[in-house]
Design a protein around this motif. Structure first.
Motif, PDB file in Angstrom:
ATOM      1  N   PHE A 118       0.660  -1.267   0.093  1.00  0.00           N
ATOM      2  CA  PHE A 118       0.126  -0.009   0.161  1.00  0.00           C
ATOM      3  C   PHE A 118       0.766   1.274   0.147  1.00  0.00           C
ATOM      4  O   PHE A 118       1.965   1.320   0.666  1.00  0.00           O
ATOM      5  CB  PHE A 118      -1.042   0.182   1.368  1.00  0.00           C
ATOM      6  N   CYS A 119       0.391   2.337  -0.664  1.00  0.00           N
ATOM      7  CA  CYS A 119       0.979   3.653  -0.490  1.00  0.00           C
ATOM      8  C   CYS A 119      -0.045   4.516  -0.633  1.00  0.00           C
ATOM      9  O   CYS A 119      -1.215   4.127  -1.271  1.00  0.00           O
ATOM     10  CB  CYS A 119       2.354   3.772  -1.566  1.00  0.00           C
ATOM     11  N   THR A 120       0.232   5.951  -0.484  1.00  0.00           N
ATOM     12  CA  THR A 120      -0.689   7.013  -0.722  1.00  0.00           C
ATOM     13  C   THR A 120      -0.768   7.509  -2.108  1.00  0.00           C
ATOM     14  O   THR A 120       0.357   7.051  -2.905  1.00  0.00           O
ATOM     15  CB  THR A 120      -0.687   8.246   0.272  1.00  0.00           C
ATOM     16  N   PRO A 121      -1.524   8.238  -2.820  1.00  0.00           N
ATOM     17  CA  PRO A 121      -1.304   8.836  -3.965  1.00  0.00           C
ATOM     18  C   PRO A 121      -0.051   9.717  -4.446  1.00  0.00           C
ATOM     19  O   PRO A 121       0.503   9.844  -5.022  1.00  0.00           O
ATOM     20  CB  PRO A 121      -2.527   9.592  -4.408  1.00  0.00           C
ATOM     21  N   LYS A 122       0.367  10.314  -2.977  1.00  0.00           N
ATOM     22  CA  LYS A 122       1.652  11.037  -3.146  1.00  0.00           C
ATOM     23  C   LYS A 122       3.014  10.132  -2.910  1.00  0.00           C
ATOM     24  O   LYS A 122       3.997  10.497  -2.835  1.00  0.00           O
ATOM     25  CB  LYS A 122       1.414  12.154  -2.177  1.00  0.00           C
ATOM     26  N   GLY A 123       2.604   8.979  -2.817  1.00  0.00           N
ATOM     27  CA  GLY A 123       3.739   8.006  -2.712  1.00  0.00           C
ATOM     28  C   GLY A 123       4.312   7.696  -1.384  1.00  0.00           C
ATOM     29  O   GLY A 123       5.557   7.239  -1.246  1.00  0.00           O
ATOM     30  N   LYS A 124       3.549   8.086  -0.180  1.00  0.00           N
ATOM     31  CA  LYS A 124       4.159   7.618   0.815  1.00  0.00           C
ATOM     32  C   LYS A 124       3.759   6.151   1.331  1.00  0.00           C
ATOM     33  O   LYS A 124       2.687   5.525   1.312  1.00  0.00           O
ATOM     34  CB  LYS A 124       3.515   8.613   2.045  1.00  0.00           C
ATOM     35  N   LEU A 125       4.860   5.548   1.470  1.00  0.00           N
ATOM     36  CA  LEU A 125       4.744   3.980   1.761  1.00  0.00           C
ATOM     37  C   LEU A 125       4.215   3.683   2.975  1.00  0.00           C
ATOM     38  O   LEU A 125       4.463   3.987   4.153  1.00  0.00           O
ATOM     39  CB  LEU A 125       6.172   3.368   1.811  1.00  0.00           C
TER      40      LEU A 125
END
Length: 281
Positions: A186-193
């Motif tokens: 999983f990650c956020t749309p801004k790329g935070k793992l």
């Protein structure tokens, strides 16, 4: 020539051989793509390593987190050793040959003729395929360096940094790259793992977190990618990705995906399950 991608083996040698019998695999003509995690927790990691290594150019295997875990323990970092099944590999007379071979496996394999890319876990949304290949080579160069790989394994474990930046350097850069290729789900749309999230989609605690392949506008969306690692996800074929870790180790089937034809032939064989997932919660 047939090309088959196979889900995580994790020491389940007997199931692997039954799958290859089912496929009528011929190493003189066919090719196998392993999504990584050849070893650990299953009963016959040593046999799997010996067999896959012996296939030579008939097989491609990328590195998974359990493969790196074995290499870390062998290099002297046993801080995360626990309920592993790696003792037979570590005590084998051909240990050094096997570990040297494993340490020289890639993190990513891209075949422009087939139009497929093979990884173990995932890619952050910012990376195009050519970016990912370049970053994979950065870590591969360290793993294959006789002087650098031991210090790398001493510092490999950890969840930070959580977001990519071209300005990252040193071990922080190498750890982020490694975590993406071998641990990402999983990650956020801004790329935070979100590396602590391990369940199926819908179980994540962060409402912003999505499966990496469902991130809108991810840079690799036009490229076909095969990956494993995520047994709780199961088989998925959407958004130009094929997830093929269906949890053989845990009693799910072992999955093979034929990728050299326009129709994606899926073959599954039943597995008895060498481990109970409740023991690893």
């Amino acid at each position: 020539m047939a090309v088959y991608a196979l889900g995580d083996i994790q020491g389940c040698y007997d199931e692997l051989r039954r799958m290859l019998d089912s496929l009528r695999f011929d190493p003189d003509h066919d090719r196998l793509w392993f999504v990584g995690d050849l070893v650990n927790r299953g009963p016959k990691s040593l046999e799997v390593l010996r067999y896959v290594r012996g296939l030579g150019s008939s097989a491609v295997s990328v590195l998974g987190n359990h493969d790196l875990h074995l290499l870390a323990i062998a290099s002297g970092n046993d801080t995360r050793a626990g309920r592993d099944s790696l003792s037979a590999v570590l005590a084998a007379p051909d240990r050094e040959e096997l570990l040297h071979w494993l340490r020289h496996r890639p993190l990513m394999h891209h075949d422009p003729q087939l139009g497929f890319t093979l990884i173990h876990a995932g890619l952050p949304p910012q990376w195009r395929i050519r970016d990912a290949l370049a970053h994979a080579h950065e870590v591969e160069a360290v793993l294959r360096d006789e002087a650098k790989h031991t210090p790398f394994f001493e510092q490999m474990y950890g969840n930070k940094p959580k977001r990519w930046s071209d300005e990252l350097s040193g071990m922080e850069r190498l750890r982020f790259i490694t975590n993406c290729f071998t641990r990402l789900r999983f990650c956020t749309p801004k790329g935070k793992l979100r590396l602590k999230e391990k369940g199926p989609p819908g179980s994540q605690k962060d409402p912003k977190a999505l499966p990496w392949f469902d991130i809108p506008g991810r840079a690799s969306r036009d490229d076909r990618i095969v990956f494993g690692h995520w047994s709780t996800l199961g088989y998925v074929a959407r958004n130009n990705v094929w997830a093929i870790d269906t949890g053989c180790l845990w009693g799910g089937p072992l999955t093979a995906l034929r990728i050299d034809r326009p129709e994606r032939q899926v073959t599954r064989i039943a597995c008895s399950g060498a481990q109970d997932p409740k023991n690893f919660v």
